[in-house]
Design a protein around this motif. Structure first.
Motif, PDB file in Angstrom:
ATOM      1  N   GLU A  26       0.742  -1.422  -0.144  1.00 47.82           N
ATOM      2  CA  GLU A  26      -0.135   0.250   0.105  1.00 47.82           C
ATOM      3  C   GLU A  26       0.962   1.275   0.058  1.00 47.82           C
ATOM      4  O   GLU A  26       0.674   2.210  -0.786  1.00 47.82           O
ATOM      5  CB  GLU A  26      -0.771   0.134   1.375  1.00 47.82           C
ATOM      6  N   GLY A  48       2.191   1.659  -3.268  1.00 47.90           N
ATOM      7  CA  GLY A  48       1.245   2.252  -4.193  1.00 47.90           C
ATOM      8  C   GLY A  48       1.157   3.877  -4.036  1.00 47.90           C
ATOM      9  O   GLY A  48       1.060   4.603  -4.819  1.00 47.90           O
ATOM     10  N   THR A 104       4.095   5.769  -5.307  1.00 49.25           N
ATOM     11  CA  THR A 104       4.052   5.843  -6.724  1.00 49.25           C
ATOM     12  C   THR A 104       2.987   6.978  -7.319  1.00 49.25           C
ATOM     13  O   THR A 104       3.370   7.425  -8.314  1.00 49.25           O
ATOM     14  CB  THR A 104       3.254   4.377  -7.251  1.00 49.25           C
ATOM     15  N   PHE A 107      -1.522  -2.520  -3.427  1.00 47.21           N
ATOM     16  CA  PHE A 107      -0.686  -1.649  -4.416  1.00 47.21           C
ATOM     17  C   PHE A 107      -1.582  -0.667  -4.895  1.00 47.21           C
ATOM     18  O   PHE A 107      -1.510   0.603  -4.746  1.00 47.21           O
ATOM     19  CB  PHE A 107       0.271  -2.228  -5.305  1.00 47.21           C
ATOM     20  N   ALA A 108      -2.770  -1.228  -5.534  1.00 49.26           N
ATOM     21  CA  ALA A 108      -3.661  -0.471  -6.122  1.00 49.26           C
ATOM     22  C   ALA A 108      -4.401   0.502  -5.039  1.00 49.26           C
ATOM     23  O   ALA A 108      -4.491   1.582  -5.410  1.00 49.26           O
ATOM     24  CB  ALA A 108      -4.535  -1.211  -6.924  1.00 49.26           C
ATOM     25  N   LEU A 135      -2.271   3.263  -3.945  1.00 51.42           N
ATOM     26  CA  LEU A 135      -2.401   4.431  -5.096  1.00 51.42           C
ATOM     27  C   LEU A 135      -3.431   5.296  -5.223  1.00 51.42           C
ATOM     28  O   LEU A 135      -3.589   6.422  -4.984  1.00 51.42           O
ATOM     29  CB  LEU A 135      -2.030   3.621  -6.221  1.00 51.42           C
TER      30      LEU A 135
END
Lengths: 460, 499
Positions: free
Chosen positions: B88, B91, B94, B119-120, B123
């Protein structure tokens, strides 16, 4: 001997006022039954009876289980008795531990800095010889706590750094080795933080080192105490209101000294040391300033933000000294450190911060046993990050409103504890009772901690 | 909100390519293909940037091949030790590096589905922005990211992992929107209205006004509200996920007792007659964060079709000084019948909560009750901004909350309760005072609330004053409203109260 003397007896002496604890469910002895008719015996209830043998005071005891609850009954007995010179406590039929706790509570409650009429407590037990060794241990802890209170109660003009050191030197009579390091030696040691805090006062700072050898050939447990004999706040001066309470800003050091006395009086086998950072935080041309950068004994540099956050500075040097000189098994520091602690936990619990979960659990367990409750508080990543300084290794504190200053202080101190198992007790909220009298908080806790966890023969 | 997609790996033709890289990871998939296509330039560039794949590390390589505007390498730490929290945070980190591209492709071939979804989530959560009141911002300064595609061979597994997280993210965004809104826009009536659209998710929404509250005897809540020009509201939200949804039958005879969440919703807190100092008073627009969180949480539970019966209740008022305002010294009668001497009109949150909590218990007899409130400044002094203060009468619930907070980075720290603190509330004229003095200020607030918890009912109070709003960027939240509590309580339900 400080406070009332406790003597064990098999029977009450006629004519001496007698306090009889009455547990819920009624009196134990048939003798008091007529007096106790209709007495509900809830905790805090009392009935004052005149009998041919003298005054009998029935005290509702509820259902005491733990020692701290029996202590409360003993304290209630003293309060209910009023201004007497001598009082007997009826403990027939009680287990020896309960009887001893009853007397402990009474002896602690009987203390007052200048108006304590009670000189003598008779603890009436079935078998005095069987109770005597238990009482001897308990009495040591009581004496330690009362010594702590006596020191803490002294005003700032009487107990200045030199006088505090002199009082500590008296502990040599009990087999404690006392070394007091003055400014010259502190300079040689590079104790830049302690020297800076004490610089503004007429009586310079001291580092008092108390050593109890014990019998085990192991590293000692170390107590580190904040001993600011009076705290004006320095250049960052405190508001006038309530400043008189700053005479007790040495309660942490006093508690450490009291614990050492208790260990010595009961001849503990565990070696222990106390390192007490003693200074007066006053104002003068020599005072340290916000913005100053200090080099501590550890070599780390500290940016001063607020001269009223002086406790953590003197402790930084004391912690480093204790860790480097003694390689202790564990270090506990006690300090009336932050107002934030009072906001956080009030006056019913002290906060404990640590780098070692086991030590924290041990200290908390000891505290529960003696009625000195702790509550774990966090040292978060952010708390340490907040102390980043632009000019030195770290800042001493932050400035602004709504700051978690107790945790900031703990994060600061942790830097000076190194790898030693360490716990910090912020006792700012618990050092005085509701009447403004010192509680002695910490002396009994430390003594019990040693008894429970550092006196096992395996530690030889 | 950028669109998130999970697709078969294919080299992107434009936008950003994101390479999540573990320490000592061997390039594979799109990473390896791109490196090969540009003659090892990616590997050389990362080496030149001393990028090792450590947690928190990142590196940007500009336009290495035609079409791809930038390649962003993001560190995941040691392979095999990558937690969802790490994913997380990666993300979240990023997002800032790709926000100026319209689309981004994440080379997620090496990530198991839960980590790719995490990760999504990170983000997406970090992409939150509250900009509806900016009229002059230059186009160039605005983020442009519209779509993030995760290249993966396990698209189905990833989509399954993602679906509930997306619902949670929407709940978080609802809460952040409510908390961010200015107080002239988001007053009690408006805030209640904003709950209505949640009916689309299958929630039942009831809104009570002053007339109903008067009938219920909510003298404490009404006392706080009486200084404002805007009427108070109480919103009752029900989600019957275990009893089969919104059917009349389910409503009539739910399969289980619900869990209950109660939120403090003071849409603006001037302090009332005990008025606050001017400095920083604008922060008091987020004194409804407890309620905002409960609304976001209910949306999250409904959005992911959680198999639980849950109720969320929020008390919405504005605390204003005026000719009709409540005074220090007033005695009010709460819905429970207990009376309160109002010592400080700025200790109003507990007055709102006590009536709503009483109502929640009387009507729903919940399995447990958690209340959330930006209740005290004292909790900030006690704990700072890393932990919410947790007070509970139930060790099991307290442990469940502590455990639920860790993986979602919404940590709670337990604080004590006790009779000695309770005594600080003693009043000479009423059953209690509404403040207990400075010492232990957040504890006495919790003691006050506990007096309105039925005996034997598991209860926890979360004082979120230090964590509802962040003055700096967090790993998965830009500075501002955090929605602290949505994910924590969603996790609590998911871990222990579903199925």
């Amino acid at each position: 001997m400080i406070g009332a003397e406790v003597r064990l007896r098999a029977a009450p002496k006629p004519g001496v006022a007698l306090a009889v604890p009455v547990p819920a469910g009624g009196v134990r002895a048939a003798r008091w039954a007529p007096l106790a008719a209709g007495f509900a015996a809830g905790l805090g209830e009392q009935r004052d009876c005149a009998t041919p043998e003298g005054r009998v005071l029935l005290l509702g005891a509820g259902q005491p289980q733990r020692g701290a609850e029996w202590e409360a009954v003993g304290a209630a007995a003293v309060r209910a008795a009023g201004p007497l010179k001598r009082l007997a406590l009826m403990a027939h039929g009680l287990p020896p531990e309960a009887a001893v706790a009853l007397a402990t509570g009474a002896a602690l409650a009987a203390w007052h800095p200048h108006e304590a009429p009670l000189r003598r407590l008779d603890l009436v037990v079935d078998n005095p010889a069987a109770v005597a060794p238990l009482w001897a241990r308990a009495e040591a802890a009581v004496q330690g706590a009362l010594f702590t209170r006596e020191l803490t109660a002294l005003p700032g003009n009487v107990l200045h750094p030199a006088a505090f050191a002199a009082r500590l030197e008296e502990l040599a009579d009990h087999g404690i080795r006392v070394d007091v390091l003055g400014e010259k030696r502190l300079r040689r040691l590079g104790a830049g933080a302690l020297l800076a805090v004490g610089a503004g006062a007429r009586h310079g700072p001291r580092l008092a080192v108390l050593r109890w050898r014990g019998q085990f050939a192991v590293p000692p447990v170390a107590f580190i105490g904040k001993g600011i004999t009076f705290d004006t706040g320095g250049i960052s001066i405190k508001p006038a209101e309530g400043m008189e309470r700053m005479t007790s800003d040495m309660a942490g050091a006093a508690a450490c000294a009291g614990a050492m006395l208790a260990l010595a009086l009961r001849n503990s086998p565990a070696p222990a040391v106390a390192v007490l950072a003693i200074a007066e935080n006053s104002m003068g041309a020599e005072s340290y300033r916000p913005g100053d950068v200090l080099r501590t004994m550890s070599g780390r540099t500290v940016e001063v933000v607020d001269t009223d956050a002086e406790g953590r500075l003197v402790l930084a040097d004391a912690l480093h000294y204790a860790a480097s000189q003694f390689q202790p098994q564990a270090m506990l520091d006690l300090a009336t450190l932050t107002g934030a602690m009072v906001t956080a936990l009030g006056s019913h619990r002290a906060g404990i911060f640590t780098n070692n979960a086991a030590l924290q659990a041990q200290a908390a367990a000891a505290g529960e046993q003696v009625g000195e409750a702790l509550w774990p508080m966090p040292i978060g990543t952010r708390h340490r990050e907040d102390l980043a300084s632009a000019i030195a290794d770290l800042k001493q504190c932050c400035s602004g409103a709504l700051l978690p200053d107790a945790s900031h202080a703990a994060a600061f101190l942790r830097e000076f504890a190194g790898d030693t198992p360490w716990a910090h007790l912020d006792i700012a909220g618990v050092r005085l009772d509701e009447k403004g009298l010192p509680t002695g908080f910490g002396a009994r806790l430390l003594d019990r901690l040693v008894e429970l966890f550092f006196e096992h023969p395996d530690r030889h | 909100m950028p669109e998130i997609a999970f697709v078969k790996p294919a080299m992107p033709k434009h936008g950003a390519l994101v390479l999540p890289i573990a320490e000592d990871g061997v390039p594979a998939g799109l990473h390896a293909a791109l490196d090969k296509a540009c003659g090892g330039a990616i590997s050389r560039a990362l080496e030149a940037a001393s990028f090792k794949g450590r947690k928190g590390q990142s590196a940007t390589i500009w336009a290495p091949v035609e079409g791809i505007a930038r390649v962003v390498a993001i560190g995941l730490g040691k392979a095999g030790e990558i937690s969802t929290e790490t994913a997380e945070a990666a993300g979240g980190a990023t997002y800032a590096l790709v926000a100026k591209e319209r689309d981004a492709t994440v080379a997620a071939e090496g990530l198991p589905a839960p980590l790719a979804a995490a990760f999504a989530l990170g983000l997406l959560l970090k992409s939150y922005r509250f900009d509806r009141y900016r009229t002059t911002e230059k186009e160039d300064d605005k983020p442009k990211l519209e779509k993030v595609s995760f290249a993966t061979d396990a698209a189905t597994a990833c989509k399954n992992a993602w679906a509930p997280l997306r619902a949670i993210a929407e709940g978080v965004f609802i809460a952040r929107d409510l908390v961010s809104e200015p107080p002239n826009v988001l007053h009690p009536v408006e805030m209640a209205e904003r709950c209505k659209p949640l009916e689309k998710l299958g929630l039942t929404i009831e809104i009570l006004g002053p007339k109903e509250m008067k009938k219920l005897g909510m003298g404490a809540l009404l006392g706080v509200a009486q200084g404002s020009a805007v009427e108070p509201r109480m919103v009752v939200m029900q989600w019957l996920g275990a009893s089969g949804g919104t059917s009349a039958a389910a409503k009539k005879k739910p399969a289980q007792k619900p869990v209950a969440f109660i939120g403090k919703g003071v849409t603006f807190d001037t302090g009332g007659i005990s008025i606050k100092p001017a400095g920083g008073m604008e922060d008091m627009k987020w004194d409804m964060a407890g309620a905002g969180t409960v609304i976001g949480l209910m949306a999250a539970l409904a959005g992911r079709k959680a198999k639980v019966d849950a109720v969320g209740l929020v008390g919405l008022v504005e605390n204003m000084p005026s000719g009709t305002a409540q005074r220090p010294g007033d005695v009010v009668k709460t819905a429970s019948g207990q009376t309160v001497e109002v010592i400080n009109t700025d200790a109003e949150g507990r007055l709102v909560l006590c009536d709503v909590m009483h109502y929640a218990q009387a009507r729903f007899d919940p399995r447990f009750m958690v209340d959330l409130a930006t209740l005290t400044g004292a909790i900030i002094i006690a704990l700072g901004h890393e932990h919410a203060g947790m007070f509970s009468n139930d060790d099991t619930l307290a442990q469940q909350l502590s455990a639920a907070g860790k993986p979602v980075a919404e940590a709670v720290w337990r604080m004590p309760l006790g009779e000695a603190y309770d005594k600080q509330l003693k009043s000479e004229i009423a059953d209690m005072k509404n403040v207990g003095g400075r010492p232990g200020g957040s504890i006495t607030a919790a003691q006050f609330i506990q007096r309105f918890v039925d005996k034997g009912r598991p209860w926890a109070h979360l004082d979120i004053a230090g964590v509802a709003w962040s003055s700096k960027d967090l790993p998965t939240a830009p500075k501002g409203a955090t929605a602290f509590g949505v994910r924590l309580l969603d996790r609590l339900v998911a871990d222990h109260y579903e199925g």
